[in-house]
Scaffold this motif. Structure first.
Motif, PDB file in Angstrom:
ATOM      1  N   UNK A 104       0.834  -1.203   0.000  1.00 35.04           N
ATOM      2  CA  UNK A 104       0.000   0.000   0.000  1.00 35.04           C
ATOM      3  C   UNK A 104       0.867   1.251   0.000  1.00 35.04           C
ATOM      4  N   UNK A 105       1.910   1.234   0.813  1.00 38.93           N
ATOM      5  CA  UNK A 105       2.832   2.368   0.861  1.00 38.93           C
ATOM      6  C   UNK A 105       3.532   2.560  -0.481  1.00 38.93           C
ATOM      7  N   UNK A 106       3.838   1.454  -1.144  1.00 41.17           N
ATOM      8  CA  UNK A 106       4.505   1.537  -2.442  1.00 41.17           C
ATOM      9  C   UNK A 106       3.593   2.193  -3.480  1.00 41.17           C
ATOM     10  N   UNK A 107       2.303   1.844  -3.452  1.00 42.13           N
ATOM     11  CA  UNK A 107       1.352   2.456  -4.375  1.00 42.13           C
ATOM     12  C   UNK A 107       1.278   3.962  -4.132  1.00 42.13           C
ATOM     13  N   UNK A 108       1.195   4.351  -2.862  1.00 41.51           N
ATOM     14  CA  UNK A 108       1.123   5.773  -2.520  1.00 41.51           C
ATOM     15  C   UNK A 108       2.381   6.510  -2.955  1.00 41.51           C
ATOM     16  N   UNK A 109       3.531   5.908  -2.680  1.00 39.62           N
ATOM     17  CA  UNK A 109       4.799   6.532  -3.041  1.00 39.62           C
ATOM     18  C   UNK A 109       4.927   6.694  -4.552  1.00 39.62           C
ATOM     19  N   UNK A 110       4.505   5.675  -5.303  1.00 34.35           N
ATOM     20  CA  UNK A 110       4.605   5.734  -6.761  1.00 34.35           C
ATOM     21  C   UNK A 110       3.690   6.808  -7.332  1.00 34.35           C
ATOM     22  N   UNK A 111       2.481   6.933  -6.777  1.00 31.99           N
ATOM     23  CA  UNK A 111       1.567   7.985  -7.235  1.00 31.99           C
ATOM     24  C   UNK A 111       2.121   9.369  -6.896  1.00 31.99           C
ATOM     25  N   UNK A 112       2.744   9.498  -5.735  1.00 34.46           N
ATOM     26  CA  UNK A 112       3.347  10.784  -5.381  1.00 34.46           C
ATOM     27  C   UNK A 112       4.412  11.188  -6.395  1.00 34.46           C
ATOM     28  N   UNK A 113       5.204  10.207  -6.835  1.00 36.49           N
ATOM     29  CA  UNK A 113       6.286  10.481  -7.782  1.00 36.49           C
ATOM     30  C   UNK A 113       5.769  10.722  -9.191  1.00 36.49           C
ATOM     31  N   UNK A 114       4.863   9.865  -9.659  1.00 33.34           N
ATOM     32  CA  UNK A 114       4.467   9.878 -11.070  1.00 33.34           C
ATOM     33  C   UNK A 114       3.249  10.739 -11.386  1.00 33.34           C
ATOM     34  N   UNK A 115       2.494  11.150 -10.372  1.00 24.51           N
ATOM     35  CA  UNK A 115       1.286  11.944 -10.627  1.00 24.51           C
ATOM     36  C   UNK A 115       1.326  13.278  -9.871  1.00 24.51           C
ATOM     37  N   UNK A 116       1.449  13.209  -8.553  1.00 31.92           N
ATOM     38  CA  UNK A 116       1.433  14.439  -7.754  1.00 31.92           C
ATOM     39  C   UNK A 116       2.625  15.323  -8.110  1.00 31.92           C
ATOM     40  N   UNK A 117       3.806  14.714  -8.236  1.00 34.23           N
ATOM     41  CA  UNK A 117       5.003  15.481  -8.574  1.00 34.23           C
ATOM     42  C   UNK A 117       4.861  16.255  -9.874  1.00 34.23           C
ATOM     43  N   UNK A 118       4.518  15.587 -10.991  1.00 30.32           N
ATOM     44  CA  UNK A 118       4.333  16.319 -12.249  1.00 30.32           C
ATOM     45  C   UNK A 118       3.250  17.395 -12.171  1.00 30.32           C
ATOM     46  N   UNK A 119       2.180  17.130 -11.417  1.00 33.66           N
ATOM     47  CA  UNK A 119       1.120  18.130 -11.279  1.00 33.66           C
ATOM     48  C   UNK A 119       1.654  19.402 -10.621  1.00 33.66           C
ATOM     49  N   UNK A 120       2.420  19.231  -9.542  1.00 31.90           N
ATOM     50  CA  UNK A 120       2.962  20.389  -8.830  1.00 31.90           C
ATOM     51  C   UNK A 120       3.978  21.130  -9.699  1.00 31.90           C
ATOM     52  N   UNK A 121       4.796  20.380 -10.444  1.00 32.50           N
ATOM     53  CA  UNK A 121       5.779  21.018 -11.332  1.00 32.50           C
ATOM     54  C   UNK A 121       5.073  21.903 -12.356  1.00 32.50           C
ATOM     55  N   UNK A 122       4.005  21.382 -12.973  1.00 36.09           N
ATOM     56  CA  UNK A 122       3.256  22.173 -13.957  1.00 36.09           C
ATOM     57  C   UNK A 122       2.682  23.429 -13.304  1.00 36.09           C
ATOM     58  N   UNK A 123       2.088  23.263 -12.129  1.00 35.20           N
ATOM     59  CA  UNK A 123       1.474  24.404 -11.445  1.00 35.20           C
ATOM     60  C   UNK A 123       2.502  25.486 -11.116  1.00 35.20           C
ATOM     61  N   UNK A 124       3.642  25.075 -10.589  1.00 34.27           N
ATOM     62  CA  UNK A 124       4.635  26.043 -10.136  1.00 34.27           C
ATOM     63  C   UNK A 124       5.358  26.734 -11.295  1.00 34.27           C
ATOM     64  N   UNK A 125       5.530  26.015 -12.404  1.00 37.14           N
ATOM     65  CA  UNK A 125       6.256  26.595 -13.537  1.00 37.14           C
ATOM     66  C   UNK A 125       5.327  27.198 -14.590  1.00 37.14           C
ATOM     67  N   UNK A 126       4.022  27.184 -14.332  1.00 37.55           N
ATOM     68  CA  UNK A 126       3.064  27.713 -15.297  1.00 37.55           C
ATOM     69  C   UNK A 126       3.320  29.180 -15.650  1.00 37.55           C
ATOM     70  N   UNK A 127       3.633  30.055 -14.684  1.00 37.30           N
ATOM     71  CA  UNK A 127       3.926  31.450 -15.061  1.00 37.30           C
ATOM     72  C   UNK A 127       5.091  31.559 -16.047  1.00 37.30           C
ATOM     73  N   UNK A 128       6.107  30.718 -15.879  1.00 34.83           N
ATOM     74  CA  UNK A 128       7.255  30.744 -16.793  1.00 34.83           C
ATOM     75  C   UNK A 128       6.867  30.226 -18.176  1.00 34.83           C
TER      76      UNK A 128
END
Length: 251
Positions: A104-128
């Motif tokens: 279960x922890x592995x699923x959560x960790x993988x989603x954090x890396x492959x989904x949440x991470x890219x989402x935050x990157x897009x949000x933070x770099x959107x002004x640029x």
């Protein structure tokens, strides 16, 4: 032969190396010495992709488990040492609970890396991204103007999952990449008004730590292919899932 037949043929070739270890998660009892210890070592060091090896023994802290502990320290992301006495039903039950918690922890960790991470990157770099698109001045979309390129995988395809899954299980990886596909398609719609390109790329089966030594591409070939595809991208590709040759992968 239809494009779907071609993809099925490619899948059979791409996944043929998986063999016995296509499950990617292995549990070994008596893992602290002898054959059990050697199984842990060889599976960990030679089988790719591999997400977790649960190495079980009666006394993980005892003197007879020192070699196993050293091996686990060498591969901390793969090997998890678990206390389990196969002669004690309660010990087996506790080990099973520990394995379930880990997956279960592995699923959560993988989603954090492959989904949440890219989402935050897009949000933070959107002004640029918006600023780059505005400075470019010319209409349309391209990587030279402003673009988000997310790395996905053939294994994210729901349409092809029935053919793939037996040979390439990696459930957390596959499901998280499918979620990344949805995130990227939604982002492509949101970014369209800013003329920011958003595309998913499958790099192919590459000889990396994850792809293993039998993969068909080296890193240089994969990256060269992806860069060539990126150079040719335009607004008609936004929201698409492409491979390193520019072929569209079905969702």
């Amino acid at each position: 032969m239809t494009w779907c037949d071609l993809w099925k043929d490619k899948l059979s070739r791409d996944c043929s190396y998986q063999g016995l270890y296509s499950c990617t998660v292995v549990l070994i009892t008596g893992a602290n010495r002898g054959i059990g210890l050697e199984l842990v070592r060889q599976i960990t060091e030679t089988q790719k992709p591999l997400s977790k090896v649960f190495a079980c023994c009666r006394d993980p802290d005892g003197p007879k488990a020192q070699a196993l502990k050293a091996l686990a320290e060498k591969h901390p992301d793969v090997i998890m040492v678990i206390r389990m006495d196969v002669a004690d039903p309660k010990s087996i039950q506790q080990a099973a609970l520990q394995v379930g918690s880990s997956t279960t922890e592995q699923m959560t960790s993988t989603f954090n890396t492959n989904v949440i991470g890219p989402m935050v990157v897009i949000q933070e770099f959107l002004p640029h991204l918006r600023a780059a698109a505005k400075v470019h001045g010319k209409p349309g979309m391209s990587c030279r103007k402003a673009a988000v390129i997310n790395v996905s995988t053939l294994g994210s395809s729901i349409e092809l999952a029935k053919e793939q899954y037996v040979q390439f299980k990696l459930l957390p990886y596959r499901t998280s990449k499918a979620a990344l596909n949805m995130l990227s398609v939604c982002a492509s719609v949101d970014l369209q008004k800013d003329e920011v390109l958003c595309v998913l790329l499958h790099p192919g089966w590459v000889r990396t730590d994850m792809g293993g030594p039998n993969a068909e591409l080296d890193v240089q070939e994969s990256v060269q292919g992806m860069l060539k595809v990126m150079e040719s991208m335009s607004e008609k590709h936004t929201g698409a899932l492409l491979d390193y040759c520019g072929h569209t992968i079905p969702w």
